[in-house]
Write a protein that holds these residues in place. Structure first.
Motif, PDB file in Angstrom:
ATOM      1  N   LEU A 146     -46.541  15.729  61.894  1.00 61.04           N
ATOM      2  CA  LEU A 146     -47.240  14.837  61.391  1.00 61.04           C
ATOM      3  C   LEU A 146     -47.298  13.381  61.858  1.00 61.04           C
ATOM      4  N   SER A 147     -48.155  12.684  61.560  1.00 57.95           N
ATOM      5  CA  SER A 147     -48.268  11.199  61.890  1.00 57.95           C
ATOM      6  C   SER A 147     -47.906  10.848  60.329  1.00 57.95           C
ATOM      7  N   ARG A 148     -47.313   9.353  60.639  1.00 63.23           N
ATOM      8  CA  ARG A 148     -46.833   8.975  59.305  1.00 63.23           C
ATOM      9  C   ARG A 148     -48.193   9.000  58.557  1.00 63.23           C
ATOM     10  N   PRO A 149     -49.436   8.461  58.502  1.00 61.74           N
ATOM     11  CA  PRO A 149     -50.662   8.549  57.683  1.00 61.74           C
ATOM     12  C   PRO A 149     -50.642   9.805  57.082  1.00 61.74           C
ATOM     13  N   ASP A 150     -50.750  10.713  57.828  1.00 58.19           N
ATOM     14  CA  ASP A 150     -50.903  12.101  57.433  1.00 58.19           C
ATOM     15  C   ASP A 150     -49.816  12.534  56.400  1.00 58.19           C
ATOM     16  N   LYS A 151     -48.572  12.280  56.877  1.00 55.15           N
ATOM     17  CA  LYS A 151     -47.371  12.597  55.925  1.00 55.15           C
ATOM     18  C   LYS A 151     -47.544  11.983  54.425  1.00 55.15           C
ATOM     19  N   THR A 152     -47.919  10.622  54.369  1.00 57.48           N
ATOM     20  CA  THR A 152     -48.125   9.643  53.272  1.00 57.48           C
ATOM     21  C   THR A 152     -49.324  10.512  52.498  1.00 57.48           C
ATOM     22  N   ARG A 153     -50.281  10.865  53.138  1.00 55.79           N
ATOM     23  CA  ARG A 153     -51.359  11.644  52.380  1.00 55.79           C
ATOM     24  C   ARG A 153     -51.071  12.804  51.922  1.00 55.79           C
ATOM     25  N   LEU A 154     -50.204  13.632  52.499  1.00 61.34           N
ATOM     26  CA  LEU A 154     -49.562  14.979  51.959  1.00 61.34           C
ATOM     27  C   LEU A 154     -48.493  14.685  50.840  1.00 61.34           C
ATOM     28  N   TYR A 155     -47.866  13.647  50.939  1.00 66.05           N
ATOM     29  CA  TYR A 155     -47.013  13.385  49.951  1.00 66.05           C
ATOM     30  C   TYR A 155     -47.810  12.886  48.565  1.00 66.05           C
ATOM     31  N   TRP A 156     -48.844  12.257  48.614  1.00 66.05           N
ATOM     32  CA  TRP A 156     -49.668  11.868  47.647  1.00 66.05           C
ATOM     33  C   TRP A 156     -50.401  13.070  46.981  1.00 66.05           C
ATOM     34  N   VAL A 180     -49.219  16.206  47.088  1.00 66.54           N
ATOM     35  CA  VAL A 180     -48.285  17.188  46.399  1.00 66.54           C
ATOM     36  C   VAL A 180     -47.980  16.389  45.132  1.00 66.54           C
ATOM     37  N   ALA A 181     -47.899  15.017  45.269  1.00 68.95           N
ATOM     38  CA  ALA A 181     -47.608  14.366  43.815  1.00 68.95           C
ATOM     39  C   ALA A 181     -48.889  14.588  42.782  1.00 68.95           C
ATOM     40  N   ILE A 182     -49.987  14.505  43.189  1.00 66.07           N
ATOM     41  CA  ILE A 182     -50.949  14.842  42.444  1.00 66.07           C
ATOM     42  C   ILE A 182     -51.346  16.236  41.962  1.00 66.07           C
ATOM     43  N   VAL A 183     -50.986  17.010  42.739  1.00 68.68           N
ATOM     44  CA  VAL A 183     -51.046  18.562  42.209  1.00 68.68           C
ATOM     45  C   VAL A 183     -50.096  18.882  41.176  1.00 68.68           C
ATOM     46  N   VAL A 241     -44.275  27.933  44.858  1.00 67.87           N
ATOM     47  CA  VAL A 241     -43.852  28.618  45.774  1.00 67.87           C
ATOM     48  C   VAL A 241     -44.824  28.446  47.228  1.00 67.87           C
ATOM     49  N   GLY A 242     -46.047  29.267  46.874  1.00 67.68           N
ATOM     50  CA  GLY A 242     -47.199  29.138  48.024  1.00 67.68           C
ATOM     51  C   GLY A 242     -47.323  27.982  48.503  1.00 67.68           C
ATOM     52  N   TYR A 243     -48.102  27.223  47.482  1.00 68.86           N
ATOM     53  CA  TYR A 243     -48.373  25.691  47.960  1.00 68.86           C
ATOM     54  C   TYR A 243     -47.280  24.847  48.352  1.00 68.86           C
ATOM     55  N   LEU A 244     -46.111  24.755  47.715  1.00 71.87           N
ATOM     56  CA  LEU A 244     -45.175  23.899  47.640  1.00 71.87           C
ATOM     57  C   LEU A 244     -44.421  23.951  49.095  1.00 71.87           C
ATOM     58  N   PHE A 245     -44.228  25.385  49.355  1.00 77.12           N
ATOM     59  CA  PHE A 245     -43.366  25.644  50.619  1.00 77.12           C
ATOM     60  C   PHE A 245     -44.212  25.192  51.677  1.00 77.12           C
ATOM     61  N   THR A 246     -45.605  25.426  51.707  1.00 79.47           N
ATOM     62  CA  THR A 246     -46.345  25.257  52.831  1.00 79.47           C
ATOM     63  C   THR A 246     -46.426  23.798  53.063  1.00 79.47           C
ATOM     64  N   ARG A 247     -46.530  23.105  51.952  1.00 73.68           N
ATOM     65  CA  ARG A 247     -46.766  21.506  52.105  1.00 73.68           C
ATOM     66  C   ARG A 247     -45.526  20.949  52.685  1.00 73.68           C
ATOM     67  N   LEU A 248     -44.176  21.481  51.971  1.00 76.15           N
ATOM     68  CA  LEU A 248     -43.131  20.667  52.335  1.00 76.15           C
ATOM     69  C   LEU A 248     -42.562  21.231  53.744  1.00 76.15           C
ATOM     70  N   ARG A 249     -43.008  22.315  54.243  1.00 73.07           N
ATOM     71  CA  ARG A 249     -42.762  22.517  55.700  1.00 73.07           C
ATOM     72  C   ARG A 249     -43.551  21.644  56.636  1.00 73.07           C
ATOM     73  N   GLU A 250     -44.768  21.454  56.275  1.00 74.77           N
ATOM     74  CA  GLU A 250     -45.757  20.475  56.917  1.00 74.77           C
ATOM     75  C   GLU A 250     -45.117  19.213  57.079  1.00 74.77           C
ATOM     76  N   LEU A 251     -44.062  18.888  55.903  1.00 74.38           N
ATOM     77  CA  LEU A 251     -43.832  17.528  55.867  1.00 74.38           C
ATOM     78  C   LEU A 251     -42.402  17.469  56.572  1.00 74.38           C
ATOM     79  N   GLY A 252     -41.821  18.448  57.130  1.00 73.84           N
ATOM     80  CA  GLY A 252     -40.648  18.557  57.918  1.00 73.84           C
ATOM     81  C   GLY A 252     -39.435  18.739  57.238  1.00 73.84           C
ATOM     82  N   TRP A 253     -39.668  19.237  55.661  1.00 73.21           N
ATOM     83  CA  TRP A 253     -38.364  19.545  55.143  1.00 73.21           C
ATOM     84  C   TRP A 253     -37.617  20.961  55.555  1.00 73.21           C
TER      85      TRP A 253
END
Length: 292
Positions: free
Chosen positions: A38-48, A50-53, A202-214
């Motif tokens: 992901l690009s930096r803006p996409d990562k920032t959006r995903l972190y936000w 996850v935080a909102i969810v 599990v389902g949501y958080l694992f998916t998003r954190l994988r996409e963020l490169g964790w």
């Protein structure tokens, strides 16, 4: 511009190999899967995102539980003499009690609907993406029952040990014979908890954190600590018990790629806790009842 050599030119009829560019980064391997970088803006959006969810769901529960355990530990009453009530009555009037509890269940699963909506992609079902579907009912049920044995018996032992050692509060269930609808509501409450925790944590958080490169184990441990945190209101013992449960569930999800067995296990565990625990409390009051 210099002409490419024959070895560099694509064969006739074949497209030129795609090259990474700043606009389209190269895919990065993650936990055995190929996850697009992901690009930096996409990562920032995903972190936000996850935080909102989490702020709208179990992250908020974790914060309240941390405040609760601080309050308990600083109280003059020892932790072993304190109690936490599960599924308590919402009103002395029967119809209001039922209405409040039923609405709590209905609106509680909207957070699950939100993350499924966020995970949905054109041509890719969110249910299929996290393995929450009915494509493998037999194996999912068997896997869930197996996990129930692995998690349930040690969990009960840890609770009893925590009560004996004084670092777990007494869990007080609601009576199961109050109204005709009490047990159905408790079963639905158990389903709500199973869906919330397994689909989001599990389902949501694992998916998003994988996409963020964790990394795989960073995701598993982070999810497990979150799971333990929102159970801190029950004491220190349940925190560690739920962290261990989170590690097992996370490892199984990485192996199976399915949340359905986890939902089955969690639902059955909570049914046993909400419905079976009052019976056990009546049979073994010395072990389970709050200290007088």
């Amino acid at each position: 511009m210099p002409e490419r050599s024959a070895s560099e030119r694509p064969a006739p009829g074949r497209p030129s190999p795609e090259r990474p560019s700043p606009e389209r980064p190269a895919p990065a391997p993650q936990g055995g899967l190929v996850v697009p970088a992901l690009s930096r803006p996409d990562k920032t959006r995903l972190y936000w995102e996850v935080a909102i969810v989490l702020g709208l769901s179990l992250g908020a529960s974790a914060v309240y539980s941390i405040v609760s355990i601080i309050a308990r530990l600083t109280d003059v009453t020892p932790l072993a003499e304190q109690s936490a009530t599960l599924n308590g009555s919402q009103s002395p009037r029967e119809w209001l009690d039922f209405t409040y509890q039923f609405l709590g269940i209905v609106f509680g699963v909207f957070a699950v609907a939100l993350v499924l909506f966020l995970l949905w992609r054109p041509g890719l079902s969110a249910f299929r993406r996290i393995g929450f579907d009915l494509t493998r009912p037999g194996r999912d049920v068997l896997g869930g029952l197996g996990l129930l044995l692995v998690i349930g018996i040690p969990g009960l032992g840890l609770y009893l040990a925590g009560r004996a050692l004084g670092f777990t509060v007494a869990v007080v269930p609601s009576p199961i014979d109050t109204f005709w609808w009490t047990i159905p509501i408790l079963v639905l409450s158990a389903l709500r908890a199973a869906l919330l925790e397994e689909i989001i944590v599990v389902g949501y958080l694992f998916t998003r954190l994988r996409e963020l490169g964790w990394s795989r184990w960073t995701i598993i441990l982070s999810s497990a600590v979150l799971r333990g945190s929102y159970h801190l209101y029950q004491g220190i013992g349940p925190f560690f018990g739920n962290v261990a449960m989170g590690v097992v569930f996370g490892w199984c999800y990485e192996r199976w790629g399915r949340t359905m067995p986890l939902v089955v296990t969690h639902w059955l565990l909570d049914i046993l806790s909400f419905v079976g625990y009052p019976l056990a409390l009546a049979w073994f009051p010395g072990l389970l009842a709050p200290a007088s």
